[in-house]
Design an enzyme around this catalytic site. Structure first.
Site, PDB file in Angstrom:
ATOM      1  N   HIS A 165      -8.028   0.935   2.223  1.00 33.46           N
ATOM      2  CA  HIS A 165      -7.545   1.082   3.760  1.00 33.46           C
ATOM      3  C   HIS A 165      -8.491   1.957   4.043  1.00 33.46           C
ATOM      4  O   HIS A 165      -7.941   2.935   4.903  1.00 33.46           O
ATOM      5  CB  HIS A 165      -6.210   1.172   3.677  1.00 33.46           C
TER       6      HIS A 165
ATOM      7  N   GLU B 218       0.923  -1.135   0.094  1.00 32.61           N
ATOM      8  CA  GLU B 218       0.110  -0.091   0.039  1.00 32.61           C
ATOM      9  C   GLU B 218       0.794   1.116  -0.008  1.00 32.61           C
ATOM     10  O   GLU B 218       2.011   1.212   0.488  1.00 32.61           O
ATOM     11  CB  GLU B 218      -0.825   0.050   1.222  1.00 32.61           C
TER      12      GLU B 218
HETATM   13  P1  NAD Z   1      -6.908  -8.518  18.216  1.00 35.52           P
HETATM   14  O1  NAD Z   1      -5.521  -8.712  18.406  1.00 35.52           O
HETATM   15  O2  NAD Z   1      -7.635  -8.123  18.794  1.00 35.52           O
HETATM   16  O3  NAD Z   1      -7.766  -9.969  17.373  1.00 35.52           O
HETATM   17  C1  NAD Z   1      -6.842 -10.512  16.499  1.00 35.52           C
HETATM   18  C2  NAD Z   1      -7.350 -12.101  17.007  1.00 35.52           C
HETATM   19  O4  NAD Z   1      -6.670 -13.051  16.077  1.00 35.52           O
HETATM   20  C3  NAD Z   1      -7.099 -12.831  18.441  1.00 35.52           C
HETATM   21  O5  NAD Z   1      -8.093 -12.868  19.092  1.00 35.52           O
HETATM   22  C4  NAD Z   1      -6.035 -13.746  18.297  1.00 35.52           C
HETATM   23  O6  NAD Z   1      -6.111 -14.704  19.258  1.00 35.52           O
HETATM   24  C5  NAD Z   1      -6.331 -14.315  16.779  1.00 35.52           C
HETATM   25  N1  NAD Z   1      -5.112 -15.217  16.284  1.00 35.52           N
HETATM   26  C6  NAD Z   1      -3.940 -14.601  16.405  1.00 35.52           C
HETATM   27  N2  NAD Z   1      -3.267 -15.645  15.551  1.00 35.52           N
HETATM   28  C7  NAD Z   1      -4.170 -16.667  15.405  1.00 35.52           C
HETATM   29  C8  NAD Z   1      -3.864 -17.961  14.821  1.00 35.52           C
HETATM   30  N3  NAD Z   1      -2.682 -18.170  14.234  1.00 35.52           N
HETATM   31  N4  NAD Z   1      -5.111 -18.559  14.769  1.00 35.52           N
HETATM   32  C9  NAD Z   1      -6.199 -18.265  15.038  1.00 35.52           C
HETATM   33  N5  NAD Z   1      -6.363 -17.191  15.548  1.00 35.52           N
HETATM   34  C10 NAD Z   1      -5.443 -16.130  15.955  1.00 35.52           C
HETATM   35  O7  NAD Z   1      -6.985  -7.648  16.802  1.00 35.52           O
HETATM   36  P2  NAD Z   1      -8.053  -6.635  16.169  1.00 35.52           P
HETATM   37  O8  NAD Z   1      -7.673  -5.164  16.763  1.00 35.52           O
HETATM   38  O9  NAD Z   1      -9.200  -7.557  15.950  1.00 35.52           O
HETATM   39  O10 NAD Z   1      -7.370  -6.395  14.559  1.00 35.52           O
HETATM   40  C11 NAD Z   1      -7.790  -7.255  13.890  1.00 35.52           C
HETATM   41  C12 NAD Z   1      -6.829  -7.123  12.393  1.00 35.52           C
HETATM   42  O11 NAD Z   1      -7.612  -5.892  11.962  1.00 35.52           O
HETATM   43  C13 NAD Z   1      -5.614  -6.699  12.654  1.00 35.52           C
HETATM   44  O12 NAD Z   1      -4.796  -7.235  11.511  1.00 35.52           O
HETATM   45  C14 NAD Z   1      -5.542  -5.074  12.415  1.00 35.52           C
HETATM   46  O13 NAD Z   1      -4.014  -4.631  12.038  1.00 35.52           O
HETATM   47  C15 NAD Z   1      -6.389  -5.019  11.644  1.00 35.52           C
HETATM   48  N6  NAD Z   1      -7.263  -3.722  11.579  1.00 35.52           N
HETATM   49  C16 NAD Z   1      -7.638  -2.975  10.256  1.00 35.52           C
HETATM   50  C17 NAD Z   1      -7.986  -1.889  10.290  1.00 35.52           C
HETATM   51  C18 NAD Z   1      -8.381  -1.181   8.683  1.00 35.52           C
HETATM   52  O14 NAD Z   1      -8.556  -0.009   8.708  1.00 35.52           O
HETATM   53  N7  NAD Z   1      -8.324  -2.019   7.857  1.00 35.52           N
HETATM   54  C19 NAD Z   1      -8.413  -1.224  11.271  1.00 35.52           C
HETATM   55  C20 NAD Z   1      -8.159  -1.744  12.611  1.00 35.52           C
HETATM   56  C21 NAD Z   1      -7.374  -2.817  12.718  1.00 35.52           C
HETATM   57  C1  MLT Z   2      -4.962   0.319  11.966  1.00 33.89           C
HETATM   58  O1  MLT Z   2      -4.169  -0.675  12.150  1.00 33.89           O
HETATM   59  O2  MLT Z   2      -5.160   0.806  12.684  1.00 33.89           O
HETATM   60  C2  MLT Z   2      -5.568   0.201  10.543  1.00 33.89           C
HETATM   61  O3  MLT Z   2      -5.202  -0.206   9.749  1.00 33.89           O
HETATM   62  C3  MLT Z   2      -6.111   1.554  10.356  1.00 33.89           C
HETATM   63  C4  MLT Z   2      -4.882   2.503  10.123  1.00 33.89           C
HETATM   64  O4  MLT Z   2      -3.819   2.258   9.884  1.00 33.89           O
HETATM   65  O5  MLT Z   2      -5.196   3.774   9.879  1.00 33.89           O
END
Ligand code: NAD
Ligand code: MLT
Length: 530
Positions: free
Chosen positions: A281, A263
Site C-alpha cells: 500500500h 491490511e
Molecule cells: P474518484 O472518486 O475521483 O474516482 C473514482 C471513479 O470511479 C469516479 O469517477 C466514479 O464515477 C467511478 N465509479 C464509481 N462507481 C462506479 C461504477 N459502479 N462503475 C463505474 N465507475 C464507477 O477517486 P480517486 O481519487 O480517483 O481514487 C480511486 C481509488 O484509488 C479509490 O479506491 C481510492 O481509495 C484509491 N486510492 C488508493 C491509493 C493508494 O495508496 N493505493 C491512493 C489514493 C487513492
Molecule cells: C488513500 O486512500 O488516500 C490511500 O489509500 C493512501 C493512504 O491511505 O495512505
C-alpha cells in the site's frame, strides 16, 4: 491542565502537518499505541488524525465524547464510520487531492515493473544470478490500457499512459463524454468492452456495494488471454481467489497489486508467484503527497476546531436555519428525482444536470437541494459522500456541468424539476410534496404530466397512445406475478409518446421490462429502484 484542544495524531504524517497543529493545540502522537489504548483514551481528545490503518469504528466514535473532528490524511474514508460520526455531529474531513498524483505514478510504476519483471530480476541479481534471458518483458507502446473508474486518479493514469504511446479505453458512466475526448481516451459502454480490448487493466474505482469483487471469475474469463492486471485502488475490488486461478491457468499473464482486502498482510497465496508484483500500500507514499496530506488534513482540523470552513468535510452541510427548515422536507424528493432522472438517462456519460426550483422554493438558498439531487445522481459512485461542500467539486472533477435556476411562478406551491443531459439526450423529471408532510410525488416524466407517490420500485413505459395499452401492461405484470401498487398515465398530445408509470412492491425484473418494451406499440421501458 490547560484548555487548549487536544489532538491525537494516530498515524505517521509529515512533520509540517504536526507542526501546524502544535501552533494551536496540544498534540499527542499515538503512532505506536495498541488498539486497546486508543479505545481507552479516545475520550480525551477533541480531534483525531489518521491515515488508512486505524479503524475508526462506530464503537470507538461512541466513546469519543469530546471529539469534534476526524481528519483523514488521504483519500479513502472507508476506514471511518462516517455515518456514526455524522450522527454524533463530528466532522470528517479528508485530503482527497493530496495523493492522486502519487497514486497515479505508482500505478504506472507497477505496470512497468510488471511488464519488465523489475522486482523479479532485482531479486535474482542480488541473489547472485545473471539471468538476462529469463526476464525478457513486453513493451507497453501501442498496447491498450483499460481503465475501470475514470475519476481523479484514472484520468491522471490515462494522460501518462498516452505519453507512453498506449491506446486507452476507460469505463466510467459518471464522467462527461468531453473529458474522454480531451484526454484522447475511448469511452467504453461497459466493462465488457474494456475486457475485450485491453492488454493491461488498471483499477481506479472506489469500494462501494457495486464495485466490491468487480474482477471475479466471470470478468477474468471475458478478458483477453495474457492480460495484465494492476490494482492501486482497493483490495476488495478483486476476488483474489479468482485472480489466483486465472494466473495459474495462464489466462492472466501477471498482476501488480498495491492493495489487499485485509491490511496489513504479509502472507498470501499470490505472494512469491513469478508473475505477481506486490507493494505494501505505497500508492500515496511519496514525500510530496505525505506533505500535502499532512498539511491539508491539519488545516482541516484547525478550521473545524476554530470555527473556520472545513472545505474537505465529507459529512456536513451548513445552511441558514430558516432555509434549512423550508428545504428539509424536500431533501428526499430532490435526491429521488436525481436518482430517477439518471436511471432513465440513456447515455454512458452524464454531461449536464439542471435543476429548477419553482414556487415557494425559489425564495430560498436551494443549493442544499441541488446537492441532494447530485447525491441521487452520484450516490454509490464516489469515494466521498456528496455534500454541500464537496458536491460541486465532485461533479466538476467528472466534467459534469451543474446549473440551478429559481422560478417564482408555478402551477404548484413547490416544484423541483431535474434534467439530466447525456450523449443519449435529455431526461426531465419533476416532483413535489403533497399534504402537511410534503409526501414526495412524481408529477412529470419525459414531458408527460401525472401524479404518483414516489416509491422504492418504479417501471416507466413509453408507448403510442391508443385504447387497451394499460390493460395489456397490467395483464403481463399479473402473469409474471409482479404486483402493481399504483399506476398513472400521461398522454398529452404534444409529446411524442404517452408515458405509463407504475409502482410495484418489489423490483421489476429486467426480462419483464424487455418483454413489454419489445411488444407492439410500446417504444421503451425502464425499471428504477430507489
Ligand atoms: P474518484 O472518486 O475521483 O474516482 C473514482 C471513479 O470511479 C469516479 O469517477 C466514479 O464515477 C467511478 N465509479 C464509481 N462507481 C462506479 C461504477 N459502479 N462503475 C463505474 N465507475 C464507477 O477517486 P480517486 O481519487 O480517483 O481514487 C480511486 C481509488 O484509488 C479509490 O479506491 C481510492 O481509495 C484509491 N486510492 C488508493 C491509493 C493508494 O495508496 N493505493 C491512493 C489514493 C487513492
Ligand atoms: C488513500 O486512500 O488516500 C490511500 O489509500 C493512501 C493512504 O491511505 O495512505
Amino acid at each position: 491542565m490547560n484548555d487548549r484542544p487536544r489532538v491525537l495524531v494516530r498515524e505517521k504524517i509529515a512533520d509540517s502537518g504536526v507542526d501546524l497543529l502544535r501552533e494551536r493545540f496540544d498534540v499527542e502522537l499515538g503512532l505506536d499505541w495498541q488498539d486497546g489504548e486508543l479505545v481507552e483514551r479516545i475520550g480525551d481528545f477533541d480531534a483525531l488524525l489518521v491515515r488508512s490503518a486505524t479503524l475508526v469504528t462506530g464503537d470507538l466514535i461512541d466513546r469519543a465524547d469530546r471529539m469534534r473532528v476526524i481528519g483523514r490524511a488521504g483519500t479513502g474514508v472507508d476506514n471511518i464510520d462516517v455515518a456514526a460520526a455524522t450522527r454524533r455531529g463530528i466532522v470528517v474531513a479528508n485530503a482527497p487531492e493530496s495523493n492522486t498524483l502519487a497514486a497515479a505514478e505508482h500505478a504506472m510504476a507497477l505496470m512497468l515493473a510488471l511488464c519488465r519483471n523489475v522486482p523479479q530480476a532485482y531479486a535474482s541479481l542480488v541473489g547472485g544470478k545473471w539471468e538476462r534471458s529469463r526476464f525478457g518483458g513486453v513493451e507497453v507502446y501501442r498496447k491498450t490500457l483499460g481503465i475501470l473508474g475514470f475519476g481523479r486518479i484514472g484520468q491522471l493514469v490515462a494522460e501518462r499512459a498516452r505519453g507512453f504511446g498506449m491506446e486507452v479505453v476507460a469505463y466510467d458512466p459518471y464522467v462527461a463524454a468531453e473529458r474522454y475526448r480531451d484526454l484522447g481516451v475511448e469511452r467504453a459502454e461497459g466493462s465488457s468492452d474494456v475486457y475485450a480490448r485491453a492488454d493491461v487493466i488498471t483499477l481506479h474505482l472506489p469500494t462501494t456495494q457495486d464495485t466490491r469483487g468487480w474482477l471475479d471469475a466471470e470478468a477474468f474469463a471475458a478478458m483477453r488471454d495474457g492480460v495484465r492486471i494492476v490494482n492501486c485502488a482497493r483490495g476488495e475490488l478483486i476476488d483474489h481467489q479468482a485472480l489466483e486461478d486465472a494466473l495459474r491457468a495462464g489466462k492472466v499473464a501477471g498482476a501488480a497489486l498495491d492493495v489487499f482486502p485485509q491490511e496489513p498482510i504479509t502472507e498470501h497465496p499470490l505472494f512469491g508467484m513469478d508473475n505477481v508484483v506486490v507493494t505494501p500500500h505505497l500508492g500515496a507514499s511519496t514525500v510530496e503527497a505525505q506533505d500535502r496530506a499532512g498539511v491539508q488534513t491539519a488545516e482541516q482540523i484547525v478550521a473545524a476546531l476554530t470555527g473556520g470552513i472545513v472545505t474537505n468535510a465529507v459529512n456536513i452541510p451548513a445552511l441558514r436555519p430558516e432555509d434549512m427548515e423550508a428545504l428539509e422536507p424536500f431533501l428526499p424528493l430532490s435526491s429521488q428525482l436525481g436518482r430517477i432522472a439518471v436511471s432513465l438517462s440513456e447515455g454512458t456519460s452524464i454531461d449536464r444536470i439542471e435543476v429548477v426550483y419553482e414556487g415557494r422554493l425559489s425564495e430560498h438558498d436551494t443549493r442544499l437541494l441541488t446537492i441532494a439531487v447530485l447525491n441521487g445522481v452520484l450516490a454509490g459512485h464516489t469515494e466521498e459522500e456528496v455534500n454541500l461542500v464537496n458536491a460541486h467539486s465532485l461533479a466538476e472533477e467528472r466534467g459534469i456541468a451543474v446549473a440551478e435556476h429559481r422560478e417564482p411562478s408555478s402551477d404548484f406551491n413547490e416544484l423541483v424539476r431535474v434534467t439530466v443531459a447525456s450523449a443519449g439526450g435529455e431526461v426531465e423529471v419533476a416532483g413535489t410534496g403533497f399534504g402537511p408532510r410534503h409526501e414526495p410525488h412524481l408529477v412529470s416524466v419525459y414531458g408527460q404530466r401525472f401524479n404518483l407517490p414516489i416509491s422504492p420500485h418504479f417501471a416507466f413505459f413509453r408507448y403510442r397512445d391508443q385504447p387497451g395499452m394499460i390493460g395489456r401492461l397490467g395483464t403481463i405484470f399479473g402473469e409474471r406475478g409482479v404486483n402493481i401498487v399504483s399506476a398513472a398515465v400521461g398522454a398529452e398530445e404534444e409529446a411524442a409518446d404517452a408515458v405509463m408509470a407504475v409502482t410495484t412492491d418489489a423490483p421489476v425484473p429486467e426480462e419483464l421490462i424487455a418483454e413489454i418494451a419489445g411488444s407492439n406499440d410500446f417504444h421503451a421501458g425502464r425499471a428504477v429502484d430507489l
